[in-house]
Design an enzyme around this catalytic site. Sequence first.
Site, PDB file in Angstrom:
ATOM      1  N   GLU A 378      -2.804  -2.185   4.468  1.00 35.14           N
ATOM      2  CA  GLU A 378      -3.019  -1.328   5.639  1.00 35.14           C
ATOM      3  C   GLU A 378      -4.435  -1.402   6.210  1.00 35.14           C
ATOM      4  O   GLU A 378      -4.922  -0.427   6.789  1.00 35.14           O
ATOM      5  CB  GLU A 378      -2.668   0.127   5.314  1.00 35.14           C
ATOM      6  CG  GLU A 378      -1.188   0.332   5.011  1.00 35.14           C
ATOM      7  CD  GLU A 378      -0.788   1.786   4.881  1.00 35.14           C
ATOM      8  OE1 GLU A 378      -1.663   2.613   4.628  1.00 35.14           O
ATOM      9  OE2 GLU A 378       0.403   2.086   5.049  1.00 35.14           O
ATOM     10  N   GLU A 439       6.981  -0.586   3.000  1.00 35.08           N
ATOM     11  CA  GLU A 439       6.967   0.816   2.571  1.00 35.08           C
ATOM     12  C   GLU A 439       7.763   1.637   3.571  1.00 35.08           C
ATOM     13  O   GLU A 439       7.737   1.354   4.782  1.00 35.08           O
ATOM     14  CB  GLU A 439       5.535   1.388   2.529  1.00 35.08           C
ATOM     15  CG  GLU A 439       4.672   0.831   1.426  1.00 35.08           C
ATOM     16  CD  GLU A 439       3.285   1.470   1.379  1.00 35.08           C
ATOM     17  OE1 GLU A 439       3.162   2.676   1.702  1.00 35.08           O
ATOM     18  OE2 GLU A 439       2.334   0.748   1.035  1.00 35.08           O
TER      19      GLU A 439
HETATM   20  C1  GAL Z   1       0.930   4.234   2.596  1.00 31.37           C
HETATM   21  C2  GAL Z   1       0.056   3.544   1.550  1.00 31.37           C
HETATM   22  C3  GAL Z   1       0.521   3.848   0.137  1.00 31.37           C
HETATM   23  C4  GAL Z   1       0.783   5.318  -0.015  1.00 31.37           C
HETATM   24  C5  GAL Z   1       1.810   5.712   0.988  1.00 31.37           C
HETATM   25  C6  GAL Z   1       2.259   7.143   0.855  1.00 31.37           C
HETATM   26  O1  GAL Z   1       0.275   4.326   3.807  1.00 31.37           O
HETATM   27  O2  GAL Z   1       0.091   2.166   1.744  1.00 31.37           O
HETATM   28  O3  GAL Z   1      -0.429   3.432  -0.787  1.00 31.37           O
HETATM   29  O4  GAL Z   1      -0.392   6.015   0.194  1.00 31.37           O
HETATM   30  O5  GAL Z   1       1.272   5.539   2.277  1.00 31.37           O
HETATM   31  O6  GAL Z   1       3.350   7.342   1.656  1.00 31.37           O
END
Ligand code: GAL
Length: 725
Positions: A378, A439
């Site tokens: 990110e 994710e």
């Molecule tokens: C994302 C991040 C993860 C975790 C996640 C929580 O933005 O890459 O490490 O923090 O959010 O939803």
Amino acid sequence: MRKSINFNSGWLYSPIHLGLAEPDDTFESVTLPHSNKLFPHSNNDNLDYQFISHYRKHFFYQKEIQDEQVFLDFDGVMVACKVFLNRELLYENLGGYRPFSVNLTPGLQNSDNVLDLIVDSNERKDIPPFGHLVDYLTYGGIYRDVHLRIVNLVHINNVFILTFDVLNNPQLKCVVGLSKASSDLSLEAVLLDQEKCPIAKSKSLVDEDSCSLHFDSLPHISLWDLDNPNLYSMSISLFAENKLIDTVVERFGFRTAEFRTDGGFYLNGERIQLFGLNRHQTYPYLGAAAPKRLQEQDAEILKQELACNIVRTSHYPQSPHFLNRCDEIGLLVFEEITGWQHIGDEQWQKISLNELKAFILRDRNHPSIILWGTRINESMDDNDFYTQTNALAHRLDPTRQTGGVRNFLGSNLLEDVYTYNDFSGSIKKPPQKPHLVTEFAGHMYPTKVWDHEKRLIDHALLHARIHDEQLGHQDITGAIGWCAFDYATHIEFGSGDRVCYHGTMDIFRLPKWAAYFYQSQQPPQKEIVLHAATHWTMGDRNGGGSSPLTIFSNCEEIEVIFGEINLGRYAPDHKTYPHLLHPPFIISGLDKYNAWGQREFYDLHFKGYIENKVVAQQTIPSNRLPKALDLQLYSATLIANGADMTRLAFRIIDDFGNLLPYVSKIVNFKIEGPADIIGENPYPLFGGQAAIFIKARMETGTVTIHGFADGLPPSDVKLDIIREN
Ligand code: GAL
């Protein structure tokens, strides 16, 4: 000849660094992997592991052959360390997730030697992932294995096995890096099948320090795939004037893995949709210092209990034991560089590039790894830096594609695969192909085991819905949810107790209902799954009642029976979830049963059918009082090496084995035999389930663990501690 000696035992540890002259009696004895501190399972302050500690080990060395070289191979020390041999500084390592080797030879004495490691576990801004916020804890210590490697001056440094034309006419090239080249050297590579029988051979003379051995025709080869993860080994021997001076054995598999611009991911030429979860390597109590068995257990849980075909090692390279197990059980891996949103200065980037190099050299023979993550999770675009990371990954491994995880669309794609964290609540149309969702869910729906049932169901259905969408999306190679297990984090994240409750399982790797959704996607031939997502109460939901009922199952039909009332059989909800192989069963219209204030409160009974036969059943009684303290060991055998551990899960259950999430009890443990309890004891249980670890000592024997919870009969379990074969 090469010797590799496990160097995990016999260390001394001091949480305070007073200087190299500090006497041994101020240290305690420890075995690696070791966390610089043990923690409770929640409410951990990152300041508690941020200190400089001191590890020491005495060892005897007697040189056996002329020109012998001795290296110390570290799998990982968090986060920086200085290595001293006989009080002389030999090496400084920066970066806690990176394997590194130290050449001890120049300072070694032919007698007693002493190693001192000064380990800095501070969150140093000059070392990835630090410099800004980080949503996970890194912990501290020599938290992975250490080996002593004794080799000839001329030895094999690394081996890379490349396979070609795997689907038609399999061929092999084995690229061997040597410490030194000379014309009297020769190499022989022997291909060993799954039973370790030799099936092909290749020889070559050596004139450069990198040398290739070719296998142009091979006997029948079985491919590595998800159901049959066939593994081969290559035994490479180095000869000097025909005398054997070194041998290395490297495991690998024959497979092709390709993200294509048509939008799909292809394993061995067949499109498969990626279905997975992210994994953090941290554990309750232990920080990141989990031994081999626990690392392997995580891979097994992801594949066997969560039915994943892929895991992302968010957000750093992970333990070799975890990756080895992924190879063995057929679980694909996306492995990425260390970091979280932040890119540091030139020096920081250099550390990152060094890490990338180290883990690609270590891991490029794992058939399970299908993608290198060459971008800090990110982070913003940085064309200079990411041009370098991508070029390095492609140079070290021309066989694998790269991905770079971003949380915004429309950035410069320097990698081969557009990897994207999509928290929008549905699957976006990809701007470029190939595209992998890396994710979803996560902080958009934090959920605790002890949340009320509506939230637990909605959490599970969020994962079900996104996977349903992605499975039907021809332009997307798959999706990896956030995340497998709850994890410890910094003050800026989580629920105030420094835990992110984003897992489909809790921090102990015990299921929430989302885990049952994942599990239910398993083919019934592997395991029949039937879990009703209900606490079966009249008053837990707003307005009371339990309608609609949600059941996660891979059965074809489910029969629902309230007491004596048989409501008949129901089909999975294919309409709402057209792309899932095994959609949840959502049974509505039950408002008149089990409603708020109603007198009749029946037991609930389910029967799961496949081909008209009952294959699974579950009963949830109306009278749900605690009946037992259920103890479950993950493994019933441990190795007597002072570090091996297994999980002991404990749950308060009703008469039918269902978890009672709202029971709170103090649970006490007593242990007899040569093992120790790692964890909170007594444990103030809430949420119905938790776990401790049982850790072996150096002695063999039988261990009995007794569990006690007020008002319940005592329970016990046994395990054997044995010598390694
Ligand atoms: C994302 C991040 C993860 C975790 C996640 C929580 O933005 O890459 O490490 O923090 O959010 O939803």
